[in-house]
Design a protein around this motif. Sequence first.
Motif, PDB file in Angstrom:
ATOM      1  N   GLY A  53       9.699   8.583 -18.134  1.00  0.00           N
ATOM      2  CA  GLY A  53      11.062   9.104 -17.996  1.00  0.00           C
ATOM      3  C   GLY A  53      11.684   8.837 -16.631  1.00  0.00           C
ATOM      4  N   ALA A  54      10.906   8.341 -15.664  1.00  0.00           N
ATOM      5  CA  ALA A  54      11.484   8.041 -14.345  1.00  0.00           C
ATOM      6  C   ALA A  54      12.274   6.734 -14.431  1.00  0.00           C
ATOM      7  CB  ALA A  54      10.376   7.932 -13.306  1.00  0.00           C
ATOM      8  N   THR A  55      13.461   6.727 -13.837  1.00  0.00           N
ATOM      9  CA  THR A  55      14.290   5.516 -13.915  1.00  0.00           C
ATOM     10  C   THR A  55      14.809   5.136 -12.541  1.00  0.00           C
ATOM     11  OG1 THR A  55      16.195   6.921 -14.407  1.00  0.00           O
ATOM     12  CG2 THR A  55      15.141   5.848 -16.288  1.00  0.00           C
ATOM     13  N   VAL A  56      14.956   3.831 -12.330  1.00  0.00           N
ATOM     14  CA  VAL A  56      15.493   3.332 -11.068  1.00  0.00           C
ATOM     15  C   VAL A  56      17.012   3.302 -11.178  1.00  0.00           C
ATOM     16  CG1 VAL A  56      15.596   1.348  -9.515  1.00  0.00           C
ATOM     17  CG2 VAL A  56      13.425   2.031 -10.539  1.00  0.00           C
ATOM     18  N   ARG A  57      17.669   3.778 -10.143  1.00  0.00           N
ATOM     19  CA  ARG A  57      19.139   3.885 -10.139  1.00  0.00           C
ATOM     20  C   ARG A  57      19.715   3.218  -8.898  1.00  0.00           C
ATOM     21  NH1 ARG A  57      20.911   9.218 -11.811  1.00  0.00           N
ATOM     22  NH2 ARG A  57      19.792   9.784 -13.701  1.00  0.00           N
ATOM     23  N   GLY A  58      20.994   2.861  -8.962  1.00  0.00           N
ATOM     24  CA  GLY A  58      21.697   2.407  -7.769  1.00  0.00           C
ATOM     25  C   GLY A  58      21.873   0.916  -7.704  1.00  0.00           C
ATOM     26  N   ARG A  59      22.298   0.442  -6.532  1.00  0.00           N
ATOM     27  CA  ARG A  59      22.575  -0.985  -6.328  1.00  0.00           C
ATOM     28  C   ARG A  59      22.381  -1.302  -4.853  1.00  0.00           C
ATOM     29  NH1 ARG A  59      27.677  -4.125  -6.358  1.00  0.00           N
ATOM     30  NH2 ARG A  59      28.992  -2.380  -6.959  1.00  0.00           N
ATOM     31  N   GLY A  60      21.897  -2.508  -4.572  1.00  0.00           N
ATOM     32  CA  GLY A  60      21.716  -2.937  -3.191  1.00  0.00           C
ATOM     33  C   GLY A  60      20.682  -2.081  -2.473  1.00  0.00           C
ATOM     34  N   LEU A  61      20.935  -1.784  -1.201  1.00  0.00           N
ATOM     35  CA  LEU A  61      20.015  -0.906  -0.458  1.00  0.00           C
ATOM     36  C   LEU A  61      20.473   0.556  -0.575  1.00  0.00           C
ATOM     37  CD1 LEU A  61      19.100  -3.084   2.667  1.00  0.00           C
ATOM     38  CD2 LEU A  61      17.627  -2.450   0.750  1.00  0.00           C
ATOM     39  N   LEU A  62      20.970   0.880  -1.744  1.00  0.00           N
ATOM     40  CA  LEU A  62      21.372   2.239  -2.105  1.00  0.00           C
ATOM     41  C   LEU A  62      20.774   2.467  -3.493  1.00  0.00           C
ATOM     42  CD1 LEU A  62      23.186   4.748  -1.550  1.00  0.00           C
ATOM     43  CD2 LEU A  62      25.124   3.436  -2.372  1.00  0.00           C
ATOM     44  N   THR A  63      19.457   2.588  -3.490  1.00  0.00           N
ATOM     45  CA  THR A  63      18.712   2.584  -4.746  1.00  0.00           C
ATOM     46  C   THR A  63      17.658   3.675  -4.690  1.00  0.00           C
ATOM     47  OG1 THR A  63      19.092   0.221  -5.102  1.00  0.00           O
ATOM     48  CG2 THR A  63      17.184   1.135  -6.174  1.00  0.00           C
ATOM     49  N   GLY A  64      17.377   4.281  -5.833  1.00  0.00           N
ATOM     50  CA  GLY A  64      16.386   5.350  -5.836  1.00  0.00           C
ATOM     51  C   GLY A  64      15.776   5.535  -7.206  1.00  0.00           C
ATOM     52  N   ILE A  65      15.026   6.612  -7.330  1.00  0.00           N
ATOM     53  CA  ILE A  65      14.356   6.906  -8.600  1.00  0.00           C
ATOM     54  C   ILE A  65      14.787   8.297  -9.064  1.00  0.00           C
ATOM     55  CG2 ILE A  65      12.142   7.146  -9.801  1.00  0.00           C
ATOM     56  CD1 ILE A  65      10.824   5.547  -7.585  1.00  0.00           C
ATOM     57  N   ALA A  66      15.235   8.386 -10.332  1.00  0.00           N
ATOM     58  CA  ALA A  66      15.536   9.691 -10.932  1.00  0.00           C
ATOM     59  C   ALA A  66      14.307  10.143 -11.714  1.00  0.00           C
ATOM     60  CB  ALA A  66      16.735   9.570 -11.867  1.00  0.00           C
ATOM     61  N   PHE A  67      13.901  11.376 -11.473  1.00  0.00           N
ATOM     62  CA  PHE A  67      12.725  11.918 -12.169  1.00  0.00           C
ATOM     63  C   PHE A  67      13.165  12.952 -13.192  1.00  0.00           C
ATOM     64  CE2 PHE A  67      11.068  10.389  -8.142  1.00  0.00           C
ATOM     65  CZ  PHE A  67       9.931   9.717  -8.552  1.00  0.00           C
ATOM     66  N   PRO A  68      12.518  12.952 -14.365  1.00  0.00           N
ATOM     67  CA  PRO A  68      12.904  13.931 -15.391  1.00  0.00           C
ATOM     68  C   PRO A  68      12.684  15.375 -14.944  1.00  0.00           C
ATOM     69  CG  PRO A  68      10.996  12.619 -16.115  1.00  0.00           C
ATOM     70  CD  PRO A  68      11.449  12.040 -14.818  1.00  0.00           C
ATOM     71  N   ASP A  69      11.646  15.611 -14.152  1.00  0.00           N
ATOM     72  CA  ASP A  69      11.451  16.947 -13.582  1.00  0.00           C
ATOM     73  C   ASP A  69      12.269  17.005 -12.293  1.00  0.00           C
ATOM     74  OD1 ASP A  69      10.705  19.147 -12.154  1.00  0.00           O
ATOM     75  OD2 ASP A  69       8.575  18.598 -11.987  1.00  0.00           O
ATOM     76  N   ALA A  70      13.365  17.787 -12.339  1.00  0.00           N
ATOM     77  CA  ALA A  70      14.334  17.755 -11.243  1.00  0.00           C
ATOM     78  C   ALA A  70      13.740  18.144  -9.896  1.00  0.00           C
ATOM     79  CB  ALA A  70      15.523  18.648 -11.577  1.00  0.00           C
ATOM     80  N   SER A  71      12.636  18.896  -9.920  1.00  0.00           N
ATOM     81  CA  SER A  71      12.098  19.345  -8.627  1.00  0.00           C
ATOM     82  C   SER A  71      11.201  18.286  -7.979  1.00  0.00           C
ATOM     83  CB  SER A  71      11.303  20.640  -8.818  1.00  0.00           C
ATOM     84  OG  SER A  71      10.130  20.370  -9.566  1.00  0.00           O
ATOM     85  N   ALA A  72      10.876  17.224  -8.712  1.00  0.00           N
ATOM     86  CA  ALA A  72       9.911  16.247  -8.189  1.00  0.00           C
ATOM     87  C   ALA A  72      10.436  15.513  -6.947  1.00  0.00           C
ATOM     88  CB  ALA A  72       9.550  15.229  -9.284  1.00  0.00           C
ATOM     89  N   ALA A  73      11.716  15.088  -6.991  1.00  0.00           N
ATOM     90  CA  ALA A  73      12.244  14.263  -5.899  1.00  0.00           C
ATOM     91  C   ALA A  73      12.140  14.988  -4.558  1.00  0.00           C
ATOM     92  CB  ALA A  73      13.679  13.854  -6.198  1.00  0.00           C
ATOM     93  N   GLY A  74      12.494  16.271  -4.550  1.00  0.00           N
ATOM     94  CA  GLY A  74      12.432  17.053  -3.316  1.00  0.00           C
ATOM     95  C   GLY A  74      11.006  17.168  -2.800  1.00  0.00           C
ATOM     96  N   LYS A  75      10.067  17.366  -3.720  1.00  0.00           N
ATOM     97  CA  LYS A  75       8.653  17.485  -3.306  1.00  0.00           C
ATOM     98  C   LYS A  75       8.153  16.152  -2.758  1.00  0.00           C
ATOM     99  CE  LYS A  75       7.606  20.981  -6.773  1.00  0.00           C
ATOM    100  NZ  LYS A  75       7.192  21.042  -8.173  1.00  0.00           N
ATOM    101  N   ILE A  76       8.578  15.069  -3.376  1.00  0.00           N
ATOM    102  CA  ILE A  76       8.157  13.742  -2.901  1.00  0.00           C
ATOM    103  C   ILE A  76       8.753  13.478  -1.510  1.00  0.00           C
ATOM    104  CG2 ILE A  76       8.318  11.252  -3.340  1.00  0.00           C
ATOM    105  CD1 ILE A  76       8.398  12.064  -6.394  1.00  0.00           C
ATOM    106  N   ALA A  77      10.022  13.874  -1.322  1.00  0.00           N
ATOM    107  CA  ALA A  77      10.645  13.687  -0.008  1.00  0.00           C
ATOM    108  C   ALA A  77       9.888  14.474   1.067  1.00  0.00           C
ATOM    109  CB  ALA A  77      12.110  14.112  -0.058  1.00  0.00           C
ATOM    110  N   THR A  78       9.442  15.674   0.727  1.00  0.00           N
ATOM    111  CA  THR A  78       8.674  16.480   1.686  1.00  0.00           C
ATOM    112  C   THR A  78       7.334  15.813   1.999  1.00  0.00           C
ATOM    113  OG1 THR A  78       9.711  18.476   0.852  1.00  0.00           O
ATOM    114  CG2 THR A  78       7.681  18.776   2.095  1.00  0.00           C
ATOM    115  N   ALA A  79       6.667  15.330   0.939  1.00  0.00           N
ATOM    116  CA  ALA A  79       5.385  14.647   1.150  1.00  0.00           C
ATOM    117  C   ALA A  79       5.584  13.380   1.982  1.00  0.00           C
ATOM    118  CB  ALA A  79       4.743  14.314  -0.199  1.00  0.00           C
ATOM    119  N   ALA A  80       6.700  12.683   1.761  1.00  0.00           N
ATOM    120  CA  ALA A  80       6.986  11.459   2.527  1.00  0.00           C
ATOM    121  C   ALA A  80       7.208  11.793   3.998  1.00  0.00           C
ATOM    122  CB  ALA A  80       8.202  10.746   1.944  1.00  0.00           C
ATOM    123  N   TYR A  81       7.904  12.884   4.234  1.00  0.00           N
ATOM    124  CA  TYR A  81       8.133  13.325   5.623  1.00  0.00           C
ATOM    125  C   TYR A  81       6.791  13.545   6.339  1.00  0.00           C
ATOM    126  CZ  TYR A  81       8.953  16.582   9.442  1.00  0.00           C
ATOM    127  OH  TYR A  81       8.931  17.196  10.673  1.00  0.00           O
TER     128      TYR A  81
END
Length: 419
Positions: free
Chosen positions: A346-374
């Motif tokens: 269910g994860a999909t790549v979104r955007g164009r150029g160097l403005l691109t990301g991943i949408a996750f079906p579980d809405a809380s995942a992106a924030g947790k991944i950003a924290t882990a990346a930090y």
Amino acid sequence: TTEPATAIFDSLESQVRSYCRSWPAVMTHSQGSTLTSEDGREFLDFFAGAGALNYGHNNPALLDPLLDYLREGRIVHSLDMHTSAKRDFLQAFSDLILEPRDLDYKVMFPGPTGTNSVEAALKLARKATGRQHVLSFTNAFHGMTLGSLAVTGNSMKRRGAGIPLTNSSKIPYDDYFNGAVDDFMWLERVLQDSGSGVDKPAAIIVESVQGEGGLNAARLEWLKALSDLCREHDIILILDDVQAGCGRTGTFFSFEEAGFTPDIVCLSKSISGFGLPMALTLIRPDLDQFEPGEHNGTFRGHNLAFVTARVALETYWADESFQNEVQAKADELRAGLTTIAERYEGATVRGRGLLTGIAFPDASAAGKIATAAYECGLLVETSGPEDEVLKTMPPLTISSEELARGIAVLEEATAAVLG
Ligand code: PMP
């Protein structure tokens, strides 16, 4: 135990509105695509000042001319006066950006930020047409002042300001119906039906890629069809290129390859090239109906920003080599993110150029991944109505090696959160 470096910010929480909730570090230095914190940690930047640092931090090509300008005792602030810095910027913008693209716009300095550019565009469209209604899109983001907020789609940001949530001004962005509805047939029908309750709009305002709204990238043919519809009905098309412009999508303007010319274009964020506040509103010449002084502001068109903006254009936009590099890096980024997304249902790549990301079906995942990346030394944000999109926006000048390193951190962080 020593106090964390951010303790002062935590203790000021009750007094200070502006503090960073997701990155608890005190940043002190920056160079290129890296920020350094007071305790000596290095962070790779996939955020780029929310798109204001397309050429990286403290880019020496821009820093040196800026320092020379200051040391020479040149003009810093000048309101509407003619200055050499303003003249030289306008010349470069005309020679390197407008003329090669066969664009004929009047350049207006609407104020220091993106929202000022949008406000000027909205006011002008209403004045030029004598109509008041403006249509904008689901999940649009155009700024925080009242006019820009009224055309913004995010209801959380509008609610407190008392801007009605039920007015008729939001219409479905590209792919809203997953292809189930003929793109503009319904709008055309409503516009032709004067009894439908939709007043003929003065303008339609659109982003080619919705940066804040979840990296929804409109198809170029959809944008062209929107432009055709506006032409046909004598509606002004405002293209908000505040975030997607200045090279972010791989061309200087995000609409360049779509085969149409917007009536008004809003630019800000990276137009100064150095992170200095600057905005432009580009106006189809016959629409420029402001009287002198009708739209003014103390910090419109700042000379320090003119200096770095001119050098950025000369350094990066004199030929197509930089644009080609950005497009190659955009391909690398997309490939890396696609590899990650494919592992999660269910994860999909979104955007164009160097403005691109991943949408996750579980809405809380992106924030947790950003924290882990930090934690692993990568600054990356989320976007979308539920912050469900992990949004990567590195400087356009990032090296391939740094890009690969950042993608590897995202891969690791995603695995740590989602398994
Ligand atoms: N338009 C768009 C598309 C934006 O992304 C933003 C900022 N995120 C704005 C307008 C507002 O710009 P500013 O924050 O500089 O006022």
